[in-house]
Design a protein around this motif. Structure first.
Motif, PDB file in Angstrom:
ATOM      1  N   ASN A 105      -2.431   4.533   2.939  1.00 31.59           N
ATOM      2  CA  ASN A 105      -2.130   3.417   2.039  1.00 31.59           C
ATOM      3  C   ASN A 105      -0.645   3.288   1.723  1.00 31.59           C
ATOM      4  O   ASN A 105      -0.241   2.359   1.022  1.00 31.59           O
ATOM      5  CB  ASN A 105      -2.897   3.573   0.715  1.00 31.59           C
ATOM      6  CG  ASN A 105      -4.406   3.469   0.906  1.00 31.59           C
ATOM      7  OD1 ASN A 105      -4.858   2.919   1.906  1.00 31.59           O
ATOM      8  ND2 ASN A 105      -5.167   3.977  -0.051  1.00 31.59           N
ATOM      9  N   GLY A 106       0.152   4.240   2.217  1.00 31.16           N
ATOM     10  CA  GLY A 106       1.578   4.187   1.954  1.00 31.16           C
ATOM     11  C   GLY A 106       1.980   4.774   0.615  1.00 31.16           C
ATOM     12  O   GLY A 106       3.139   4.655   0.195  1.00 31.16           O
ATOM     13  N   GLU A 107       1.038   5.458  -0.066  1.00 32.65           N
ATOM     14  CA  GLU A 107       1.371   6.090  -1.353  1.00 32.65           C
ATOM     15  C   GLU A 107       2.238   7.331  -1.138  1.00 32.65           C
ATOM     16  O   GLU A 107       3.079   7.673  -1.980  1.00 32.65           O
ATOM     17  CB  GLU A 107       0.095   6.495  -2.094  1.00 32.65           C
ATOM     18  CG  GLU A 107      -0.829   5.345  -2.459  1.00 32.65           C
ATOM     19  CD  GLU A 107      -2.131   5.858  -3.054  1.00 32.65           C
ATOM     20  OE1 GLU A 107      -2.069   6.654  -4.010  1.00 32.65           O
ATOM     21  OE2 GLU A 107      -3.215   5.474  -2.560  1.00 32.65           O
ATOM     22  N   ILE A 108       2.009   8.008  -0.021  1.00 31.27           N
ATOM     23  CA  ILE A 108       2.754   9.219   0.314  1.00 31.27           C
ATOM     24  C   ILE A 108       3.266   9.080   1.742  1.00 31.27           C
ATOM     25  O   ILE A 108       2.524   8.648   2.638  1.00 31.27           O
ATOM     26  CB  ILE A 108       1.866  10.481   0.205  1.00 31.27           C
ATOM     27  CG1 ILE A 108       1.392  10.680  -1.236  1.00 31.27           C
ATOM     28  CG2 ILE A 108       2.619  11.727   0.673  1.00 31.27           C
ATOM     29  CD1 ILE A 108       0.439  11.846  -1.400  1.00 31.27           C
ATOM     30  N   ALA A 109       4.508   9.442   1.975  1.00 32.91           N
ATOM     31  CA  ALA A 109       5.076   9.372   3.326  1.00 32.91           C
ATOM     32  C   ALA A 109       4.494  10.483   4.185  1.00 32.91           C
ATOM     33  O   ALA A 109       4.270  11.593   3.712  1.00 32.91           O
ATOM     34  CB  ALA A 109       6.592   9.509   3.260  1.00 32.91           C
ATOM     35  N   GLN A 110       4.242  10.181   5.459  1.00 39.94           N
ATOM     36  CA  GLN A 110       3.704  11.184   6.378  1.00 39.94           C
ATOM     37  C   GLN A 110       4.649  12.373   6.488  1.00 39.94           C
ATOM     38  O   GLN A 110       4.218  13.527   6.576  1.00 39.94           O
ATOM     39  CB  GLN A 110       3.500  10.567   7.767  1.00 39.94           C
ATOM     40  CG  GLN A 110       2.925  11.521   8.809  1.00 39.94           C
ATOM     41  CD  GLN A 110       1.525  11.989   8.464  1.00 39.94           C
ATOM     42  OE1 GLN A 110       0.636  11.175   8.217  1.00 39.94           O
ATOM     43  NE2 GLN A 110       1.308  13.307   8.440  1.00 39.94           N
ATOM     44  N   GLU A 111       5.973  12.111   6.441  1.00 40.33           N
ATOM     45  CA  GLU A 111       6.955  13.194   6.540  1.00 40.33           C
ATOM     46  C   GLU A 111       6.830  14.167   5.366  1.00 40.33           C
ATOM     47  O   GLU A 111       7.019  15.372   5.521  1.00 40.33           O
ATOM     48  CB  GLU A 111       8.375  12.623   6.570  1.00 40.33           C
ATOM     49  CG  GLU A 111       8.707  11.810   7.804  1.00 40.33           C
ATOM     50  CD  GLU A 111       8.216  10.367   7.698  1.00 40.33           C
ATOM     51  OE1 GLU A 111       8.372   9.626   8.679  1.00 40.33           O
ATOM     52  OE2 GLU A 111       7.679   9.994   6.626  1.00 40.33           O
TER      53      GLU A 111
END
Length: 364
Positions: free
Chosen positions: A311-317
């Motif tokens: 959902n874009g709440e947390i960056a994958q990095e």
């Protein structure tokens, strides 16, 4: 010792951060021959120590070389006779890391501890807004500090190199929840004024960061004159040289103390406490909503953390960084546990051999 003289001694020590925590350790110890001092510098074969009025060099007694004894580091309180340190008082806290050489390779996890400084109130994580700037590195520094149960503050130096330095502050705040972030520029003293408020009398701060991040320059500006040597950062590689090669505790005009440290090339962990949980609180919070209590946040169904990434709440990095440090700390804890078990077995083996030898001698 007269009461007046004793009062003066402890007033001088209080200016160096002496508190009841250390005073209680001196109960029932009364000797005019033994002095109390704080380690304010580490040299090649000696230590600079101070009682708040006089500074002199001392060496560590041979018994402090034993594995089970505390060895002096900057910030320690010690008991000394003349120029020999006989005992290091119990530390309120300590900033530690794994000895350099193992970062990034699980099989090369550090096998020994390096105590950087002791008895601290705050750790300044210093990062330059040039090529030194790296969110993932800041996360590692935060985890290192939290593992040691210490309080961090982030100092972004070289703000004058960026057209919009406030954007960096906002970005750092997204990964450093609740941590003060200070912006320092060579052209503006506003950030310095705010920092000076943290250098209160009796408080000890240590600075960590890469070479060339601006630690020594920051210390000089806060002091008001040059007390630490500085070098320019290489424009070609964007890295600084190790101008600071020793650890020194500097008593500041504001009343507090700052410990300048050599640049850290490898941020290797040693203490494996709750650093990851504190450095990644939003992931820990979301993890409570996962379908499975032992969810690894990798591929499990019903994972609230993976959903937040999608959902874009947390960056994958950021999640990748969380996983990487968790693996390192888990592996480190397992290695240390196995080492402790092996040491215990060897200890009992030695005891058994001594008992066997005693029985053999008794039969003679």
């Amino acid at each position: 010792m007269t009461q007046k003289r004793e009062k003066n001694i402890y007033q001088n020590l209080s200016a160096l951060g002496w508190t009841s925590f250390f005073q209680d350790q001196l109960e029932n110890r009364h000797s005019d021959r033994v002095a109390t001092a704080r380690v304010v510098g580490v040299r090649k074969n000696s230590f600079a120590i101070s009682d708040g009025q006089t500074e002199w060099l001392a060496t560590a007694a041979g018994k402090l070389q034993q594995a089970n004894r505390r060895y002096p580091v900057v910030g320690d309180w010690v008991l000394v006779t003349d120029t020999v340190i006989h005992e290091v008082l119990e530390r309120k806290n300590r900033l530690t890391r794994g000895a350099a050489g193992g970062h990034g390779k699980l099989e090369a996890v550090p096998t020994r501890q390096q105590v950087i400084a002791a008895n601290l109130d705050t750790v300044f994580i210093v990062c330059g807004l040039d090529r030194d700037y790296n969110l993932r590195r800041i996360e590692r520094y935060l985890t290192l500090v939290y593992n040691c149960d210490l309080t961090p503050a982030i100092i972004l130096t070289k703000a004058d190199l960026q057209p919009d330095p406030e954007a960096f502050v906002q970005e750092v705040e997204t990964i450093a929840f609740g941590v003060p972030v200070h912006l320092v520029s060579a052209r503006d003293a506003t950030g310095l004024v705010r920092l000076e408020e943290t250098i209160a009398p009796g408080r000890t701060i240590t600075m960590i960061g890469s070479s060339g991040a601006g630690k020594s320059t920051l210390l000089n500006r806060l002091y008001g004159k040059s007390v630490q040597a500085t070098n320019a950062t290489s424009e070609k590689v964007g890295k600084g040289t190790h101008t600071t090669t020793s650890r020194d505790l500097i008593v500041m005009p504001q009343g507090g103390m700052i410990i300048d440290n050599p640049g850290i090339r490898e941020i290797s962990f040693w203490d494996a406490d709750k650093g990851v949980e504190s450095a990644f609180p939003e992931i820990e919070r979301l993890a409570a909503g996962c379908r499975f209590s032992d969810c690894n946040h990798a591929h499990e169904p019903g994972c609230r953390v993976l959903q937040a990434v999608a959902n874009g709440e947390i960056a994958q990095e950021r999640l990748d960084s969380y996983h990487k440090m968790n693996r390192e700390l888990t592996y480190l804890a397992e290695r240390q546990h196995k080492s402790a078990d092996r040491m215990e077995k060897e200890r009992w083996k030695d005891v058994a051999l001594k008992i066997k030898s005693m029985k053999k001698n008794m039969k003679k």
